[in-house]
Design a protein around this motif. Structure first.
Motif, PDB file in Angstrom:
ATOM      1  N   MET A  61       0.810  -1.218   0.000  1.00 36.51           N
ATOM      2  CA  MET A  61       0.000   0.000   0.000  1.00 36.51           C
ATOM      3  C   MET A  61       0.843   1.268   0.000  1.00 36.51           C
ATOM      4  N   GLY A  62       2.134   1.112   0.203  1.00 37.62           N
ATOM      5  CA  GLY A  62       3.003   2.273   0.269  1.00 37.62           C
ATOM      6  C   GLY A  62       2.828   3.060   1.557  1.00 37.62           C
ATOM      7  N   THR A  63       2.654   2.331   2.666  1.00 38.87           N
ATOM      8  CA  THR A  63       2.457   2.973   3.963  1.00 38.87           C
ATOM      9  C   THR A  63       3.287   2.243   5.014  1.00 38.87           C
ATOM     10  N   THR A  64       2.981   2.455   6.273  1.00 37.62           N
ATOM     11  CA  THR A  64       3.748   1.834   7.355  1.00 37.62           C
ATOM     12  C   THR A  64       2.948   0.724   8.039  1.00 37.62           C
ATOM     13  N   LYS A  65       3.683  -0.142   8.744  1.00 40.66           N
ATOM     14  CA  LYS A  65       3.036  -1.206   9.508  1.00 40.66           C
ATOM     15  C   LYS A  65       2.115  -0.606  10.569  1.00 40.66           C
ATOM     16  N   SER A  66       2.522   0.485  11.203  1.00 45.69           N
ATOM     17  CA  SER A  66       1.685   1.086  12.242  1.00 45.69           C
ATOM     18  C   SER A  66       0.379   1.616  11.653  1.00 45.69           C
TER      19      SER A  66
END
Length: 105
Positions: A61-66
């Protein structure tokens, strides 16, 4: 690169709910978040079926695990439809949203 192999954590949800329902106010709060919990449950099942970790979904998704953790936490975050579409695509699903007429009381 991190190990992106999904490793499920054991959790007995029925047992958890039985214990939690003994706390004052829990049932009312839980019931008010029914739709959010249902969505979170579907998201977790789809991710597990795809065999992905939160890290892997975040990467897709192009984001972070958090951010994925917050997205999968019922009642703490209200995701946009665009975010839900991205999540669905990341776990190999299509997003469907529908309005269902209420039953007369």
């Amino acid at each position: 690169m991190a190990d992106l192999k999904y490793k499920p954590v054991r959790h007995n949800h029925a047992e958890f709910l039985a214990k939690a329902k003994q706390r004052p106010g829990f049932s009312e709060a839980y019931d008010s978040l029914e739709l959010e919990y249902a969505l979170a449950g579907q998201m977790l099942k789809a991710r597990a079926k795809a065999g992905l970790t939160q890290d892997a979904v975040a990467e897709r998704m192009g984001t972070t695990k958090s951010a994925i953790s917050r997205l999968e936490a019922a009642g703490r975050h209200t995701p946009s439809l665009a975010t839900l579409k991205k999540y669905a695509a990341a776990v190999g699903c299509d997003l469907q949203v529908k309005l269902v007429p209420q039953k007369p009381a």
